[in-house]
Scaffold this motif. Structure first.
Motif, PDB file in Angstrom:
ATOM      1  N   ILE A  55      20.042 -78.373 -14.814  1.00 21.49           N
ATOM      2  CA  ILE A  55      20.264 -76.963 -14.507  1.00 21.49           C
ATOM      3  C   ILE A  55      21.274 -76.864 -13.369  1.00 21.49           C
ATOM      4  O   ILE A  55      21.170 -77.573 -12.365  1.00 21.49           O
ATOM      5  CB  ILE A  55      18.951 -76.275 -14.082  1.00 21.49           C
ATOM      6  CG1 ILE A  55      17.911 -76.405 -15.203  1.00 21.49           C
ATOM      7  CG2 ILE A  55      19.181 -74.815 -13.755  1.00 21.49           C
ATOM      8  CD1 ILE A  55      16.534 -75.929 -14.802  1.00 21.49           C
ATOM      9  N   THR A  56      22.269 -76.011 -13.540  1.00 23.38           N
ATOM     10  CA  THR A  56      23.233 -75.766 -12.476  1.00 23.38           C
ATOM     11  C   THR A  56      23.005 -74.375 -11.907  1.00 23.38           C
ATOM     12  O   THR A  56      22.411 -73.509 -12.548  1.00 23.38           O
ATOM     13  CB  THR A  56      24.674 -75.883 -12.989  1.00 23.38           C
ATOM     14  OG1 THR A  56      24.859 -74.955 -14.080  1.00 23.38           O
ATOM     15  CG2 THR A  56      24.963 -77.291 -13.473  1.00 23.38           C
ATOM     16  N   ALA A  57      23.484 -74.159 -10.689  1.00 24.09           N
ATOM     17  CA  ALA A  57      23.258 -72.886 -10.008  1.00 24.09           C
ATOM     18  C   ALA A  57      24.563 -72.368  -9.427  1.00 24.09           C
ATOM     19  O   ALA A  57      25.445 -73.143  -9.030  1.00 24.09           O
ATOM     20  CB  ALA A  57      22.228 -73.056  -8.888  1.00 24.09           C
ATOM     21  N   LEU A 127      29.610 -71.264 -14.131  1.00 22.84           N
ATOM     22  CA  LEU A 127      28.468 -72.136 -14.389  1.00 22.84           C
ATOM     23  C   LEU A 127      28.858 -73.124 -15.481  1.00 22.84           C
ATOM     24  O   LEU A 127      29.341 -72.716 -16.544  1.00 22.84           O
ATOM     25  CB  LEU A 127      27.258 -71.327 -14.845  1.00 22.84           C
ATOM     26  CG  LEU A 127      26.399 -70.679 -13.756  1.00 22.84           C
ATOM     27  CD1 LEU A 127      25.382 -69.736 -14.371  1.00 22.84           C
ATOM     28  CD2 LEU A 127      25.690 -71.748 -12.933  1.00 22.84           C
ATOM     29  N   TYR A 172      21.479 -65.750  -6.746  1.00 23.49           N
ATOM     30  CA  TYR A 172      21.591 -66.987  -7.511  1.00 23.49           C
ATOM     31  C   TYR A 172      21.237 -66.767  -8.978  1.00 23.49           C
ATOM     32  O   TYR A 172      20.245 -66.114  -9.296  1.00 23.49           O
ATOM     33  CB  TYR A 172      20.673 -68.067  -6.937  1.00 23.49           C
ATOM     34  CG  TYR A 172      21.244 -68.776  -5.746  1.00 23.49           C
ATOM     35  CD1 TYR A 172      22.003 -69.936  -5.891  1.00 23.49           C
ATOM     36  CD2 TYR A 172      21.034 -68.286  -4.469  1.00 23.49           C
ATOM     37  CE1 TYR A 172      22.531 -70.582  -4.788  1.00 23.49           C
ATOM     38  CE2 TYR A 172      21.563 -68.931  -3.355  1.00 23.49           C
ATOM     39  CZ  TYR A 172      22.306 -70.081  -3.523  1.00 23.49           C
ATOM     40  OH  TYR A 172      22.828 -70.711  -2.433  1.00 23.49           O
ATOM     41  N   CYS A 174      20.960 -69.382 -12.434  1.00 25.53           N
ATOM     42  CA  CYS A 174      20.989 -70.780 -12.870  1.00 25.53           C
ATOM     43  C   CYS A 174      21.129 -70.843 -14.392  1.00 25.53           C
ATOM     44  O   CYS A 174      20.817 -69.888 -15.101  1.00 25.53           O
ATOM     45  CB  CYS A 174      19.721 -71.510 -12.443  1.00 25.53           C
ATOM     46  SG  CYS A 174      19.458 -71.538 -10.651  1.00 25.53           S
ATOM     47  N   LYS A 175      21.573 -72.001 -14.892  1.00 28.65           N
ATOM     48  CA  LYS A 175      21.755 -72.144 -16.332  1.00 28.65           C
ATOM     49  C   LYS A 175      21.632 -73.605 -16.735  1.00 28.65           C
ATOM     50  O   LYS A 175      22.115 -74.503 -16.034  1.00 28.65           O
ATOM     51  CB  LYS A 175      23.124 -71.610 -16.774  1.00 28.65           C
ATOM     52  CG  LYS A 175      23.329 -71.589 -18.294  1.00 28.65           C
ATOM     53  CD  LYS A 175      24.698 -71.031 -18.654  1.00 28.65           C
ATOM     54  CE  LYS A 175      24.864 -70.938 -20.175  1.00 28.65           C
ATOM     55  NZ  LYS A 175      24.802 -72.258 -20.821  1.00 28.65           N
ATOM     56  N   ASP A 176      20.961 -73.867 -17.866  1.00 26.00           N
ATOM     57  CA  ASP A 176      21.031 -75.168 -18.513  1.00 26.00           C
ATOM     58  C   ASP A 176      21.822 -74.982 -19.800  1.00 26.00           C
ATOM     59  O   ASP A 176      22.602 -74.042 -19.922  1.00 26.00           O
ATOM     60  CB  ASP A 176      19.633 -75.760 -18.736  1.00 26.00           C
ATOM     61  CG  ASP A 176      18.717 -74.849 -19.541  1.00 26.00           C
ATOM     62  OD1 ASP A 176      19.221 -74.004 -20.325  1.00 26.00           O
ATOM     63  OD2 ASP A 176      17.479 -74.969 -19.399  1.00 26.00           O
ATOM     64  N   TYR A 181      18.624 -68.383 -15.827  1.00 26.61           N
ATOM     65  CA  TYR A 181      17.420 -68.109 -15.046  1.00 26.61           C
ATOM     66  C   TYR A 181      17.823 -67.260 -13.846  1.00 26.61           C
ATOM     67  O   TYR A 181      18.792 -67.570 -13.154  1.00 26.61           O
ATOM     68  CB  TYR A 181      16.771 -69.418 -14.563  1.00 26.61           C
ATOM     69  CG  TYR A 181      16.465 -70.380 -15.678  1.00 26.61           C
ATOM     70  CD1 TYR A 181      15.242 -70.330 -16.351  1.00 26.61           C
ATOM     71  CD2 TYR A 181      17.404 -71.327 -16.084  1.00 26.61           C
ATOM     72  CE1 TYR A 181      14.965 -71.201 -17.384  1.00 26.61           C
ATOM     73  CE2 TYR A 181      17.130 -72.198 -17.124  1.00 26.61           C
ATOM     74  CZ  TYR A 181      15.922 -72.133 -17.776  1.00 26.61           C
ATOM     75  OH  TYR A 181      15.656 -72.998 -18.813  1.00 26.61           O
ATOM     76  N   GLY A 226      18.509 -71.851  -6.091  1.00 31.01           N
ATOM     77  CA  GLY A 226      19.318 -72.898  -6.690  1.00 31.01           C
ATOM     78  C   GLY A 226      18.517 -73.796  -7.602  1.00 31.01           C
ATOM     79  O   GLY A 226      17.440 -73.437  -8.063  1.00 31.01           O
ATOM     80  N   ALA A 227      19.069 -74.979  -7.851  1.00 30.88           N
ATOM     81  CA  ALA A 227      18.438 -75.934  -8.757  1.00 30.88           C
ATOM     82  C   ALA A 227      18.732 -77.341  -8.295  1.00 30.88           C
ATOM     83  O   ALA A 227      19.783 -77.615  -7.704  1.00 30.88           O
ATOM     84  CB  ALA A 227      18.952 -75.730 -10.181  1.00 30.88           C
ATOM     85  N   LEU A 232      14.242 -75.687 -11.080  1.00 33.05           N
ATOM     86  CA  LEU A 232      14.626 -74.564 -10.241  1.00 33.05           C
ATOM     87  C   LEU A 232      13.962 -74.704  -8.882  1.00 33.05           C
ATOM     88  O   LEU A 232      12.900 -75.319  -8.762  1.00 33.05           O
ATOM     89  CB  LEU A 232      14.181 -73.248 -10.884  1.00 33.05           C
ATOM     90  CG  LEU A 232      14.667 -72.975 -12.308  1.00 33.05           C
ATOM     91  CD1 LEU A 232      13.963 -71.747 -12.862  1.00 33.05           C
ATOM     92  CD2 LEU A 232      16.178 -72.785 -12.346  1.00 33.05           C
TER      93      LEU A 232
END
Length: 431
Positions: A55-57, A127, A172, A174-176, A181, A226-227, A232
């Protein structure tokens, strides 16, 4: 000046045992639920056990960086903002429009983004090297949403749409590989009551799942910050009357998500470093002892490595250290922020010499003060926010009279990394 620096390797199995220990007192919701367009209520569904990768943030705002360059949102008219492209190789900023005769002030222009005066502008973020627009709240007939944007600005595709009574409530997102998220404030259309929940939104179809409703059993507030790897990280803000501490928790968003908010915090911090402790695959912790020594700990969770640094007020040339925190705005760049009884002071950490030295670069502009912010890196350069400037645009009154209005444009620049660490203001302005 030399300071104590040592590394130690933690037991990986013990670390993850602590993180994954699930205690009966966890804040949780009994079952995940999803939202459908036909019903504002949340419907119970089974949880998803598939692994969708790291997961990136990112935060959304007026600037985003991808491998292709810098993208900015700037206001150039009373009822629109423009999507700009910053070419880092030439330090030139242009409208993201291929028509050489375009005046960039109508919807025919690919850089044109209509806005409503008095409402928040859409934000932009990057992202997984993809560019997105974020509209956090309802603006007239436009609901809150996330849209993917092509590199040339020609295509905007809305991929997540929220109900009009929802609002993306934290900076923030986040995404995979398959889901976004974020935190959302959800207002009940009948009672008017609101709750803040962590939302999982499908990147393919936009389905919305409420993972956690943090206000259900706990009067404290939570925020996504963040992640780290596949998890998360949220921070718990203190309840009034409690000791003023901010506690960080991990959440695994897939699997048995109703039980995976650990009761044991990943980290506990004071109020000065609440948003400064997390960076990709690592964590920063800071504490100040009674004798005024700042103990700084940098944990690399991917290498299971911990770096400890101890620094005193004397080492920094200060009379005392009341509080301190450390941040890593870019890999291999360490900045210590320390407070004495008078003001804030910033220092760069030289890993080779194992010493701190004052960070004295300055912002320049009509309003900007303080040290420049690093927003990314490119080749052997850092990309900095170096200040701001007043800018004017045409404003028409209701009777058709032409006037002008002011706005503030943020200024950005490249700086060679050697000049940055030497505190040499060799700014290469992107204009």
């Amino acid at each position: 000046m030399l300071y104590h620096l040592r590394k130690k390797f933690l037991c990986l199995s013990l670390f993850f045992l602590i993180i994954s220990s699930l205690l009966s007192g966890c804040v949780s919701i009994e079952v995940a639920s999803t939202h459908t367009e036909s019903d504002d209520n949340l419907i119970k569904v089974p949880t998803d056990v598939t692994d969708y990768g790291p997961i990136t943030a990112a935060t959304y705002g007026t600037v985003a960086l991808t491998d292709h360059g810098l993208y900015l949102i700037e206001q150039h008219g009373s009822d629109f903002v423009s999507l700009m492209y910053g070419d880092l190789a030439t330090q030139r900023k242009v409208f993201l429009c291929a028509n050489p005769s375009c005046e960039h002030n109508t919807e025919a222009c690919t850089s044109y983004i209509p806005i409503q005066m008095g409402y928040a502008h859409p934000g932009i973020m990057s992202l997984n090297n993809e560019l997105y627009f974020v509209q956090a709240a309802q603006v007239e007939d436009t609901p809150p949403h996330i849209a993917v944007v092509s590199e040339d600005g020609l295509n905007h595709k809305q991929i997540v749409q929220l109900p009009s009574s929802w609002r993306i409530s934290s900076p923030y997102i986040c995404k995979d590989s398959s889901y976004f998220y974020f935190f959302a404030e959800i207002v009940d259309s009948e009672s008017g009551n609101s709750r803040t929940s962590l939302i999982q939104a499908s990147a393919d179809g936009g389905g919305l799942t409420e993972i956690f409703n943090f206000n259900a059993e706990d009067s404290a507030q939570y925020s996504l910050v963040g992640a780290v790897d596949r998890q998360l990280v949220v921070v718990r803000y203190p309840i009034i009357g409690e000791t003023e501490e901010y506690k960080y928790y991990r959440i695994t968003p897939h699997g048995n998500i109703s039980d995976e908010l650990s009761e044991t915090p990943l980290y506990v911090s004071n109020n000065h470093d609440v948003l400064a402790q997390l960076y990709p695959n690592g964590l920063l912790s800071t504490s100040v002892t009674k004798n005024g020594t700042a103990n700084l700990c940098i944990k690399d969770l991917t290498k299971d490595e911990e770096v400890l640094i101890a620094v005193t007020a004397f080492d920094l040339g200060l009379s005392e250290i009341n509080s301190a925190f450390m941040r890593i705005p870019a890999p291999d760049c360490y900045i210590l922020v320390a407070y004495d009884n008078q003001s804030m002071h910033e220092f760069l950490y030289d890993k080779t010499a194992e010493e701190f030295r004052p960070y004295t670069l300055e912002k320049h502009g009509d309003y900007a003060t303080g040290t420049p912010d690093i927003i990314g890196e490119w080749e052997d350069y850092f990309i900095l926010c170096t200040g701001d400037k007043n800018s004017k645009f045409d404003l028409y009154s209701t009777d058709g009279t032409l006037d002008t209005s002011d706005t503030i444009q943020i200024t950005y620049a490249l700086i060679p990394k050697n000049d940055f660490f030497s505190n040499n203001e060799n700014y290469m302005i992107i204009e």
